[in-house]
Scaffold this motif. Structure first.
Motif, PDB file in Angstrom:
ATOM      1  N   SER A  20      -2.706   8.065  -3.317  1.00  0.00           N
ATOM      2  CA  SER A  20      -2.452   9.314  -4.017  1.00  0.00           C
ATOM      3  C   SER A  20      -2.171  10.436  -3.028  1.00  0.00           C
ATOM      4  O   SER A  20      -2.618  10.383  -1.876  1.00  0.00           O
ATOM      5  CB  SER A  20      -3.634   9.683  -4.911  1.00  0.00           C
ATOM      6  OG  SER A  20      -4.785   9.911  -4.117  1.00  0.00           O
ATOM      7  N   SER A  68       5.203   7.344  -8.455  1.00  0.00           N
ATOM      8  CA  SER A  68       5.174   8.069  -9.717  1.00  0.00           C
ATOM      9  C   SER A  68       4.522   9.426  -9.510  1.00  0.00           C
ATOM     10  O   SER A  68       3.901   9.683  -8.480  1.00  0.00           O
ATOM     11  CB  SER A  68       4.401   7.273 -10.771  1.00  0.00           C
ATOM     12  OG  SER A  68       3.047   7.113 -10.381  1.00  0.00           O
ATOM     13  N   LYS A  69       4.683  10.275 -10.497  1.00  0.00           N
ATOM     14  CA  LYS A  69       4.054  11.594 -10.447  1.00  0.00           C
ATOM     15  C   LYS A  69       3.253  11.830 -11.701  1.00  0.00           C
ATOM     16  O   LYS A  69       3.528  11.257 -12.749  1.00  0.00           O
ATOM     17  CB  LYS A  69       5.120  12.686 -10.270  1.00  0.00           C
ATOM     18  CG  LYS A  69       6.119  12.761 -11.431  1.00  0.00           C
ATOM     19  CD  LYS A  69       7.137  13.839 -11.191  1.00  0.00           C
ATOM     20  CE  LYS A  69       8.148  13.935 -12.323  1.00  0.00           C
ATOM     21  NZ  LYS A  69       7.571  14.463 -13.551  1.00  0.00           N
ATOM     22  N   ASN A  70       2.256  12.675 -11.591  1.00  0.00           N
ATOM     23  CA  ASN A  70       1.409  12.996 -12.733  1.00  0.00           C
ATOM     24  C   ASN A  70       1.402  14.504 -12.915  1.00  0.00           C
ATOM     25  O   ASN A  70       0.893  15.236 -12.065  1.00  0.00           O
ATOM     26  CB  ASN A  70      -0.005  12.459 -12.494  1.00  0.00           C
ATOM     27  CG  ASN A  70      -0.890  12.652 -13.701  1.00  0.00           C
ATOM     28  OD1 ASN A  70      -1.088  13.773 -14.155  1.00  0.00           O
ATOM     29  ND2 ASN A  70      -1.403  11.562 -14.229  1.00  0.00           N
ATOM     30  N   ASN A  71       1.961  14.965 -14.017  1.00  0.00           N
ATOM     31  CA  ASN A  71       2.042  16.407 -14.252  1.00  0.00           C
ATOM     32  C   ASN A  71       0.666  17.037 -14.472  1.00  0.00           C
ATOM     33  O   ASN A  71       0.446  18.191 -14.133  1.00  0.00           O
ATOM     34  CB  ASN A  71       2.936  16.685 -15.459  1.00  0.00           C
ATOM     35  CG  ASN A  71       4.384  16.375 -15.190  1.00  0.00           C
ATOM     36  OD1 ASN A  71       4.889  16.606 -14.096  1.00  0.00           O
ATOM     37  ND2 ASN A  71       5.064  15.830 -16.186  1.00  0.00           N
ATOM     38  N   ASP A  73      -2.360  16.286 -13.120  1.00  0.00           N
ATOM     39  CA  ASP A  73      -3.136  16.583 -11.916  1.00  0.00           C
ATOM     40  C   ASP A  73      -2.260  16.952 -10.720  1.00  0.00           C
ATOM     41  O   ASP A  73      -2.767  17.099  -9.598  1.00  0.00           O
ATOM     42  CB  ASP A  73      -4.070  15.420 -11.558  1.00  0.00           C
ATOM     43  CG  ASP A  73      -3.323  14.132 -11.220  1.00  0.00           C
ATOM     44  OD1 ASP A  73      -3.983  13.076 -11.151  1.00  0.00           O
ATOM     45  OD2 ASP A  73      -2.095  14.173 -11.030  1.00  0.00           O
ATOM     46  N   LYS A  74      -0.956  17.072 -10.983  1.00  0.00           N
ATOM     47  CA  LYS A  74      -0.022  17.521  -9.958  1.00  0.00           C
ATOM     48  C   LYS A  74      -0.088  16.639  -8.703  1.00  0.00           C
ATOM     49  O   LYS A  74      -0.078  17.135  -7.571  1.00  0.00           O
ATOM     50  CB  LYS A  74      -0.273  18.991  -9.598  1.00  0.00           C
ATOM     51  CG  LYS A  74       0.000  19.949 -10.758  1.00  0.00           C
ATOM     52  CD  LYS A  74      -0.228  21.386 -10.352  1.00  0.00           C
ATOM     53  CE  LYS A  74       0.237  22.365 -11.405  1.00  0.00           C
ATOM     54  NZ  LYS A  74      -0.405  22.189 -12.710  1.00  0.00           N
ATOM     55  N   SER A  75      -0.173  15.367  -8.914  1.00  0.00           N
ATOM     56  CA  SER A  75      -0.269  14.412  -7.811  1.00  0.00           C
ATOM     57  C   SER A  75       0.867  13.397  -7.880  1.00  0.00           C
ATOM     58  O   SER A  75       1.480  13.185  -8.931  1.00  0.00           O
ATOM     59  CB  SER A  75      -1.604  13.677  -7.849  1.00  0.00           C
ATOM     60  OG  SER A  75      -2.679  14.553  -7.610  1.00  0.00           O
ATOM     61  N   TYR A  77       1.720   9.339  -6.774  1.00  0.00           N
ATOM     62  CA  TYR A  77       1.033   8.090  -6.511  1.00  0.00           C
ATOM     63  C   TYR A  77       1.992   7.039  -5.974  1.00  0.00           C
ATOM     64  O   TYR A  77       3.189   7.040  -6.290  1.00  0.00           O
ATOM     65  CB  TYR A  77       0.370   7.579  -7.793  1.00  0.00           C
ATOM     66  CG  TYR A  77      -0.674   8.514  -8.321  1.00  0.00           C
ATOM     67  CD1 TYR A  77      -0.362   9.469  -9.289  1.00  0.00           C
ATOM     68  CD2 TYR A  77      -1.978   8.462  -7.837  1.00  0.00           C
ATOM     69  CE1 TYR A  77      -1.331  10.349  -9.760  1.00  0.00           C
ATOM     70  CE2 TYR A  77      -2.947   9.339  -8.299  1.00  0.00           C
ATOM     71  CZ  TYR A  77      -2.619  10.272  -9.264  1.00  0.00           C
ATOM     72  OH  TYR A  77      -3.576  11.138  -9.710  1.00  0.00           O
TER      73      TYR A  77
END
Length: 124
Positions: A20, A68-71, A73-75, A77
């Protein structure tokens, strides 16, 4: 701004790890993962644009790694499956405020921000 990369470790061949990368709630336009094995130059692994549109992968990891990205948690991976001993390296997260085109995404000098690196060791 400090990028934080985490999730490395020791895993057996064929195993999985998820790395991450985050920056204290801030997002960048382009993220990349690079790796450096002992005695080798740092190389591009995968890249993604926060706005979307075709992630890019090194040929050596296509079909095994997913960025990938996660909106929420703004992270960003990096899911790594079917790991091989040759995947052993220090993995670095990089980011830039610009939306890089795919051909530029592979260049480490295109990124202004770098994380500290996380060790991934694939060994039985």
């Amino acid at each position: 701004v400090q990028l934080q990369a985490s999730g490395g470790g020791l895993v057996q061949p064929g195993g999985s790890l998820r790395l991450s990368c985050g920056a204290s709630g801030r997002t960048f336009s382009t993220y990349g993962w690079f790796r450096q094995a002992p005695g080798k130059e740092r190389e591009f692994v995968a890249g993604i644009r926060w706005s979307g549109g075709g992630p890019k992968y090194a040929n050596s990891v296509k079909g095994r790694f997913t960025i990938s990205k996660n909106n929420a948690d703004k992270s960003v991976y990096l899911q790594m499956n079917s790991l091989k001993p040759e995947d052993t390296a220090v993995y670095y997260c990089a980011a830039d405020s610009r939306t890089l085109i795919l051909s530029t995404m592979v260049q480490e000098n295109a990124y202004d921000y770098w994380g500290q690196g996380t060790q991934v060791t694939v060994s039985s």
